[in-house]
Scaffold this motif. Structure first.
Motif, short mmCIF file in Angstrom:
data_model
loop_
_atom_site.label_atom_id
_atom_site.label_comp_id
_atom_site.label_asym_id
_atom_site.label_seq_id
_atom_site.Cartn_x
_atom_site.Cartn_y
_atom_site.Cartn_z
N ILE A 26 0.85 -1.19 0.00
CA ILE A 26 0.00 0.00 0.00
C ILE A 26 0.89 1.24 0.00
O ILE A 26 1.79 1.37 0.83
N LEU A 27 0.64 2.13 -0.92
CA LEU A 27 1.36 3.40 -0.99
C LEU A 27 0.44 4.50 -0.47
O LEU A 27 -0.77 4.47 -0.69
N TYR A 28 1.02 5.48 0.22
CA TYR A 28 0.21 6.62 0.67
C TYR A 28 1.05 7.88 0.65
O TYR A 28 2.27 7.85 0.77
N ASP A 29 0.36 9.00 0.49
CA ASP A 29 1.04 10.30 0.42
C ASP A 29 0.08 11.37 0.91
O ASP A 29 -1.14 11.22 0.82
N TYR A 30 0.66 12.47 1.40
CA TYR A 30 -0.16 13.55 1.94
C TYR A 30 -0.77 14.36 0.81
O TYR A 30 -0.11 14.66 -0.20
N ILE A 31 -2.04 14.73 0.98
CA ILE A 31 -2.76 15.56 0.02
C ILE A 31 -3.10 16.88 0.69
O ILE A 31 -3.69 16.90 1.78
#
Length: 299
Positions: A165-170
């Motif tokens: 799972i990849l995640y990044d701040y929006i």
């Protein structure tokens, strides 16, 4: 030696421009328009009163449609379990919940012709555990209810494993609200064409399983390649636990869910009813699928 501090310049005063409402000649006609509207409204009331004295009561006979059988059947390779839920549609105006079908005969048959009974459990539910799947096999579900036989077939495709799972701040914005973390699913699409997937997300143990929460994909543009697909379902905060379930589904189920989603889309010009998945026109579906799960804590 003393060091002289530089003198601070006084900020210049900025004169605010006063907002002026633009002059319009139509504003002179507004009182007259209101008076005319009141006169028309009064005349309309008088006409309605005149018609009310000679109105006639019309009784509309609303025929109740014959109830339809609804069969929701899932064969999950993850736990080797078949779950079937059977109901009948109820009268729209009754307000009652759909009645369950508790006396159906449900069987599952593999590609070699071997059949096994799916026993009734309770309240329209039929469950068969420890039914070991064979990937690449087409299974046929048969339901005999009230003298009518319903059948549907589905292939159990090979599992597509997740890579992570990849995640990044929006940043905050019109589509992300106060901001947060967006997630993406990643996997290698198999070399052979014709793969279809659905993705469901769980947040802190709660699975979001509404129609608009399901992400459907085919491999027309990604066949044989690395796939990193953002999931525009939920914005997450620090400390949230995210679980992604990647299902490898049959093409018929992919089309079925796409048609269901189009029915709920207000921008769809003329949505058509989903194709019947069951012979003899029962509503619902039969889906056999493997699942790959990954979880991560946003930190």
């Amino acid at each position: 030696m003393l060091t002289r501090l530089p003198s601070k310049k006084m900020p210049k005063q900025v004169k605010h421009k006063q907002f002026r409402r633009p002059y319009s000649k139509w504003s002179l006609l507004l009182p007259t328009t209101l008076k005319l509207s009141k006169m028309k409204y009064l005349a309309l009331i008088l006409v309605l009163i005149a018609f009310a004295s000679c109105r006639k009561v019309i009784d509309v006979d609303l025929n109740e449609a014959n109830p339809a059988t609804v069969i929701e059947a899932n064969y999950t390779a993850e736990d080797s379990t078949i779950r079937v839920f059977i109901t009948e549609t109820s009268n729209f105006f009754s307000g009652d919940s759909e009645p369950t079908v508790d006396d159906a005969v449900v069987t599952i048959t593999d590609q070699a012709g071997n059949s096994q009974l799916v026993p009734f459990i309770s309240e329209g539910g039929y469950v068969l555990e420890n039914y070991i799947p064979a990937y690449g096999t087409t299974y046929t579900m048969t339901v005999l209810s009230d003298g009518v036989t319903y059948t549907a077939s589905c292939e159990m495709h090979t599992l597509i494993p997740q890579l992570g799972i990849l995640y990044d701040y929006i940043e905050p914005g019109p589509f992300s609200g106060d901001g947060g973390y967006g997630v993406a699913v990643s996997y290698n699409d198999p070399a052979a064409a014709g793969d279809f997937t659905s993705v469901l997300i769980s947040k802190n143990g709660y699975q979001m399983s509404g129609l608009n929460d399901i992400t459907l994909s085919d491999d027309q543009l990604t066949n044989g390649n690395l796939v990193i697909r953002p999931l525009f379902v939920e914005i997450f905060d620090l400390g949230d636990t995210v679980e992604i379930e990647l299902r490898t589904i049959d093409e018929k189920i992919y089309r079925y869910y796409n048609e269901l989603i189009s029915l709920t889309d207000p921008n769809s010009a003329a949505p058509a009813n989903p194709d019947y998945q069951w012979e003899n026109r029962a509503l619902g579906y039969f889906s056999a699928y493997p699942s790959s799960r990954q979880s991560v804590i946003i930190q």
